[in-house]
Write an enzyme that holds these catalytic residues in place. Sequence first.
Site, PDB file in Angstrom:
ATOM      1  N   ARG A 177     -14.172   3.139  -2.429  1.00  0.00           N
ATOM      2  CA  ARG A 177     -13.262   2.510  -1.474  1.00  0.00           C
ATOM      3  C   ARG A 177     -13.194   3.311  -0.170  1.00  0.00           C
ATOM      4  NH1 ARG A 177     -10.075  -0.845  -3.637  1.00  0.00           N
ATOM      5  NH2 ARG A 177     -10.064   0.291  -5.614  1.00  0.00           N
ATOM      6  N   CYS A 188      -1.592  -2.658  -3.668  1.00  0.00           N
ATOM      7  CA  CYS A 188      -1.269  -1.277  -4.046  1.00  0.00           C
ATOM      8  C   CYS A 188       0.088  -0.898  -3.466  1.00  0.00           C
ATOM      9  CB  CYS A 188      -2.335  -0.323  -3.522  1.00  0.00           C
ATOM     10  SG  CYS A 188      -4.017  -0.782  -3.989  1.00  0.00           S
ATOM     11  N   CYS A 231       2.174  18.793   1.206  1.00  0.00           N
ATOM     12  CA  CYS A 231       0.802  18.383   1.545  1.00  0.00           C
ATOM     13  C   CYS A 231       0.622  18.464   3.057  1.00  0.00           C
ATOM     14  CB  CYS A 231       0.536  16.963   1.049  1.00  0.00           C
ATOM     15  SG  CYS A 231       0.891  16.712  -0.708  1.00  0.00           S
ATOM     16  N   CYS A 291       0.397  15.217   5.367  1.00  0.00           N
ATOM     17  CA  CYS A 291       1.256  14.063   5.129  1.00  0.00           C
ATOM     18  C   CYS A 291       2.533  14.080   5.965  1.00  0.00           C
ATOM     19  CB  CYS A 291       1.602  13.959   3.645  1.00  0.00           C
ATOM     20  SG  CYS A 291       2.517  12.454   3.228  1.00  0.00           S
ATOM     21  N   CYS A 304      -1.941  -1.894  -8.248  1.00  0.00           N
ATOM     22  CA  CYS A 304      -2.100  -0.446  -8.359  1.00  0.00           C
ATOM     23  C   CYS A 304      -0.858   0.218  -7.784  1.00  0.00           C
ATOM     24  CB  CYS A 304      -3.349  -0.017  -7.583  1.00  0.00           C
ATOM     25  SG  CYS A 304      -3.642   1.771  -7.511  1.00  0.00           S
ATOM     26  N   CYS A 331      -7.670   5.543 -10.501  1.00  0.00           N
ATOM     27  CA  CYS A 331      -8.149   5.512  -9.121  1.00  0.00           C
ATOM     28  C   CYS A 331      -7.909   6.903  -8.553  1.00  0.00           C
ATOM     29  CB  CYS A 331      -7.388   4.451  -8.323  1.00  0.00           C
ATOM     30  SG  CYS A 331      -7.711   4.461  -6.541  1.00  0.00           S
ATOM     31  N   CYS A 360       9.741  13.138   0.777  1.00  0.00           N
ATOM     32  CA  CYS A 360       9.010  13.808  -0.294  1.00  0.00           C
ATOM     33  C   CYS A 360       9.171  15.328  -0.178  1.00  0.00           C
ATOM     34  CB  CYS A 360       7.542  13.432  -0.246  1.00  0.00           C
ATOM     35  SG  CYS A 360       6.567  14.140  -1.595  1.00  0.00           S
TER      36      CYS A 360
END
Length: 409
Positions: A340, A175, A133, A136, A208, A268, A129
């Site tokens: 969640r 998901c 972030c 991450c 999801c 979500c 990616c």
Amino acid sequence: MRLPVLGLRALRRPASACSSPPPFSSRTCSAGQPRTGATLVDSPTATHDLAPPPEAKPSPHREAEADNIFRDAVAARAPRQDWTREEISAIYYQPLLELAHCASTVHRRFHKPGEVQLCTLMNIKVGGCTEDCSYCAQSTRYQKGTGLEAKRVESVESVLAAARRARDNGSTRFCMGAAWRDMRGRKNSLSNITEMVRGVRAMGMEVCVTLGMVDEDQARQLKEAGLSAYNHNLDTSREFYPSVITTRSYDDRLRTLGRVRDAGISVCSGGILGLGESSSDRIGLLHTVATLPAHPESFPVNALVPIKGTPLGDTPPLAFTSMLRTVATARILMPATIIRIAAGRKSMEEEKQALCFMAGANAIFTGDKMLTTDCNGWDEDSAMFGRWGLTPMKSFGKTPPGETDAAGQ
């Protein structure tokens, strides 16, 4: 840091701040007894919000205003989207046990108590990616330090096999996450993902995805494939966000949520606690989510799992009180939303998880892994459900409060 005055509680109060009117009088929160102290801080650690006591006691008028805000919020019979930060602050800074107890009464009004959704998350495209972030491991910027190697997108067959295994172990929502900034130029990947979505739906599961930013046409294609929900977390408050991520703006995230919502897909969206943010930032996150045009269908509450090699790899653990306070406040602000417990549950003692369920959490991730971190397994969670009398939520709809499911539970 001085806390918002509205959040401070009086030492004595003449009436209940969280009693519910009939027909829920049997579930009333009693908060009229004398108190010996007030909730002054969110977390007991220096890096997560240790604050000195306020310089002066708030006026009786301000105390009464905070009491009224909290009482009205707990008595609500329907969701609302016009919360102010001052109102959220008054709720968030309630004495913690009172806050959790009153959140429980709201939870029982809108949900069947003890019913918890089991979700399984699969990383269908690991690493590579381009985002930065700070938490991450999948960012290419931190690859040298984390040692995480990027991989190609999983095949449709391998993903459906994983979904089938999750279903057979009791998960009702599957998901899929891909480490991308957005879906631009990924026509073949999107075609494969829509096939995955159709396959998972054919198994009778909710499905999801979290794929980064999407445009209107991509959201439409996912909807047509049968996608139940799209995850796109806001992570933290607008003010603190630039301290965590610089390659994607807060408004980029909000625009993606708008496109998903406009396509008719459930939203979500939640946040990550323990990034170094203050209580004010948690209140800011809650304010943004609770004032969206419609509350998200689910609100994931993540506790940072520090990963060596990332900028936040040495961050101290989040105080559990911050997690519980955020869950309880979210339940009061968004009474119909599924809350969640997501990343970080692996290191949370079972009793702490139970407190979160009491305060309004009603979904967890279970299975082999989260994205790149460990996850509680199905057998472990099945045993926990048995010990605490929890029941799995069915696919495509929770049991209304006061009703039983087909099994009579």
